[in-house]
Design an enzyme around this catalytic site. Sequence first.
Site, short mmCIF file in Angstrom:
data_model
loop_
_atom_site.label_atom_id
_atom_site.label_comp_id
_atom_site.label_asym_id
_atom_site.label_seq_id
_atom_site.Cartn_x
_atom_site.Cartn_y
_atom_site.Cartn_z
N GLY A 151 61.47 41.66 19.90
CA GLY A 151 61.22 40.38 19.23
C GLY A 151 59.93 39.75 19.70
O GLY A 151 59.24 39.05 18.94
N ALA A 152 59.58 40.01 20.96
CA ALA A 152 58.35 39.41 21.49
C ALA A 152 57.13 39.94 20.76
O ALA A 152 56.12 39.23 20.63
CB ALA A 152 58.26 39.67 22.99
N GLY A 178 59.24 3.96 34.74
CA GLY A 178 60.13 3.36 33.74
C GLY A 178 59.69 3.79 32.35
O GLY A 178 59.08 4.85 32.16
N GLY A 179 59.97 2.93 31.39
CA GLY A 179 59.64 3.26 30.00
C GLY A 179 58.16 3.49 29.79
O GLY A 179 57.75 4.13 28.82
C1 HXC Z 1 54.01 -8.33 37.29
C2 HXC Z 1 53.36 -7.00 39.02
C3 HXC Z 1 54.12 -5.92 38.50
C4 HXC Z 1 54.83 -6.14 37.30
C5 HXC Z 1 53.16 -5.26 40.30
N1 HXC Z 1 52.80 -6.54 40.13
N2 HXC Z 1 53.99 -4.87 39.31
N3 HXC Z 1 53.31 -8.18 38.41
N4 HXC Z 1 54.74 -7.37 36.73
N5 HXC Z 1 55.53 -5.18 36.73
C6 HXC Z 1 51.90 -7.30 40.99
C7 HXC Z 1 52.47 -7.60 42.36
O1 HXC Z 1 53.24 -8.77 42.29
C8 HXC Z 1 51.20 -7.81 43.18
O2 HXC Z 1 50.66 -9.07 42.92
C9 HXC Z 1 50.26 -6.80 42.56
O3 HXC Z 1 50.76 -6.51 41.26
C10 HXC Z 1 50.18 -5.52 43.32
O4 HXC Z 1 51.51 -5.08 43.59
P1 HXC Z 1 51.97 -4.59 45.02
O5 HXC Z 1 53.45 -4.52 44.97
O6 HXC Z 1 51.35 -5.43 46.07
O7 HXC Z 1 51.30 -3.15 45.07
P2 HXC Z 1 51.88 -1.83 45.69
O8 HXC Z 1 52.43 -2.07 47.05
O9 HXC Z 1 50.79 -0.81 45.54
O10 HXC Z 1 53.11 -1.42 44.75
C11 HXC Z 1 52.92 -1.09 43.38
C12 HXC Z 1 54.26 -1.01 42.62
C13 HXC Z 1 55.09 -2.29 42.88
C14 HXC Z 1 55.03 0.21 43.18
C15 HXC Z 1 53.95 -0.76 41.18
O11 HXC Z 1 54.25 -3.39 42.61
C16 HXC Z 1 56.28 -2.39 42.01
O12 HXC Z 1 57.29 -1.76 42.31
N6 HXC Z 1 56.17 -3.20 40.96
C17 HXC Z 1 57.28 -3.42 40.07
C18 HXC Z 1 57.49 -2.23 39.20
C19 HXC Z 1 58.53 -2.53 38.15
O13 HXC Z 1 59.71 -2.61 38.46
N7 HXC Z 1 58.06 -2.75 36.93
C20 HXC Z 1 58.87 -2.99 35.80
C21 HXC Z 1 59.38 -1.65 35.41
S1 HXC Z 1 60.26 -1.70 33.94
P3 HXC Z 1 49.75 -9.85 43.99
O14 HXC Z 1 49.49 -11.15 43.36
O15 HXC Z 1 50.53 -9.88 45.24
O16 HXC Z 1 48.51 -9.01 44.13
C22 HXC Z 1 59.20 -1.22 32.85
C23 HXC Z 1 59.84 -1.06 31.58
C24 HXC Z 1 58.89 -0.62 30.56
O17 HXC Z 1 58.07 -1.05 33.06
C25 HXC Z 1 59.75 -0.32 29.39
C26 HXC Z 1 59.01 0.16 28.23
C27 HXC Z 1 59.98 0.61 27.19
#
Ligand code: HXC
Length: 510
Positions: A404-405, A169-170
């Site tokens: 040119g290069a 993402g971002g």
């Molecule tokens: C809060 C999060 C989190 C998040 C993971 N966790 N991502 N908590 N916010 N963004 C937590 C999970 O709940 C879990 O907690 C622990 O971290 C580990 O995650 P798992 O899913 O068990 O690990 P894994 O299977 O390795 O998967 C990793 C992952 C997945 C692929 C990153 O967690 C995931 O898809 N997370 C969400 C990603 C997402 O959509 N993020 C927001 C994107 S938008 P526990 O307590 O069970 O250990 C964004 C915008 C930024 O980032 C913009 C900037 C401009």
Amino acid sequence: MQNILEQLEARRDSARLGGGQRRIDVQHSKGKLTARERIEVLLDEGSFEEFDMFVAHRCVDFGMEKQKYPGDGVVTGWGTINGRMVYVYSQDFTVLGGSLSETHAAKICKIMDMAIRNGAPVIGINDSGGARIQEGVAALGGYADVFQKNIMASGVVPQISLIMGPCAGGAVYSPAMTDFIFMVKDSSYMFVTGPDVVKTVTNEIVTAEELGGARTHTSKSSVADGAYENDMEALFEVRRLVDMLPLNNREKPPVRPYFDSHSRVESSLDTLIPDNTNAPYDMHELVRKLADEGDFFEIQKDFAKNILTGFIRLEGSTVGVVANQPMVLAGCLDIDASRKAARFVRFCDAFEIPILTLVDVPGFLPGTTQEYGGVIKHGAKLLFAYGEATVPKVTVITRKAYGGAYDVMASKHLRGDFNYAWPTAEIAVMGAKGATEIIHRSDLGDADKIAAHTKDYEDRFANPFVAAERGFIDEVIMPRNTRVRVARAFASLRNKQLTNPWKKHDNIPL
Ligand code: HXC
């Protein structure tokens, strides 16, 4: 009193455990080091000084008040690499997936401010599930604060990103604005939208590794500069790179002891160029034979292989190298090569790293793909980057420098300080065959005449002396003496002073 001291140690121990032993074990089972282990490998032993170990988030939504971890998912501070200071942040995937909260972002911003003020590089180790979902827009704001710091730090201190887990993402835009990105194969990925969204929107089925893994970003997209087998290798390579860079834009690059002879003569270079002027040879060989101890830290080695970019040392001082590679696409410049080299030249210029350009280029790659892709604008990036650069520039033309290069590749006309050529150099508007077919079009039906015209053109232009007569080439040098000549040239340029006219900033063709 004793009790208070023990309490502090207990608090520190708890903070060092991050998300707890179970999650640390999961991290290890994926072949990944923890955030703290990575810092230990990266920095000199015992040099790490931590900031904000007890910072906690302030979120009270979704039961978050019960889920607090000291440090809030990122370890920040400073330490040294071979005795030279760097700032570092390392996201802790064991704490809420390394997700970025408002306070997590504030910790990163704090060390970035210090890095800018105190003039030391920032190394960011990324391993995060992105914006902390429970915090919503507060986390988004945190990201934007980090982005703004990246922009302010750009060109002031080197910024290096290591991607050692998810970065999606971002969140990708912070590393994207740093100077170098290094990834770990099979355990890291970067993408703006993941495989599920891609499938929904475009019907493409792709794995995370294919979409945004280390191989993809080092060979296809050029988002990343290097791909390594594991965390340890990536961290060691970053140490090697930092050794070559100045700490900030007010410092000269470091000078290290060197164990190579400054007067080393390489007789084998006299026969590097094949008799057939269209036959390839490996430009790596020349780079390695010029470098102290043959050491070349290549940047983007798997992308646009028709041009080489990277750092060497000459008599202990760092030099950035840009070199056409005749082994790939005959060393032609194309869109990818121009972009790759232009960004490298600008990095060198921003950080006062002298540039050595090794030229063997038959021209720009022809074709609709190139023209439709905007080779005019992308080629102009490299031309612009060389022309605006004020650092010492030494150029050696080994063979072809056509059209040119020739102008683009750090020619005398773009303020090259030393422009050398080997006796095998051919500096002309184009190759003899192409030139003959244009100027003697009326003789095209007569093979003998064309052969005679081609020979005549070759005799007159396929050499360095026409350019040398005009002073575009300062001297024609023996290949075997190239290391000595180039090193002496850079030594003579140590006090070079050149400034461009005042402007707010230029308008490089992006
Ligand atoms: C809060 C999060 C989190 C998040 C993971 N966790 N991502 N908590 N916010 N963004 C937590 C999970 O709940 C879990 O907690 C622990 O971290 C580990 O995650 P798992 O899913 O068990 O690990 P894994 O299977 O390795 O998967 C990793 C992952 C997945 C692929 C990153 O967690 C995931 O898809 N997370 C969400 C990603 C997402 O959509 N993020 C927001 C994107 S938008 P526990 O307590 O069970 O250990 C964004 C915008 C930024 O980032 C913009 C900037 C401009």
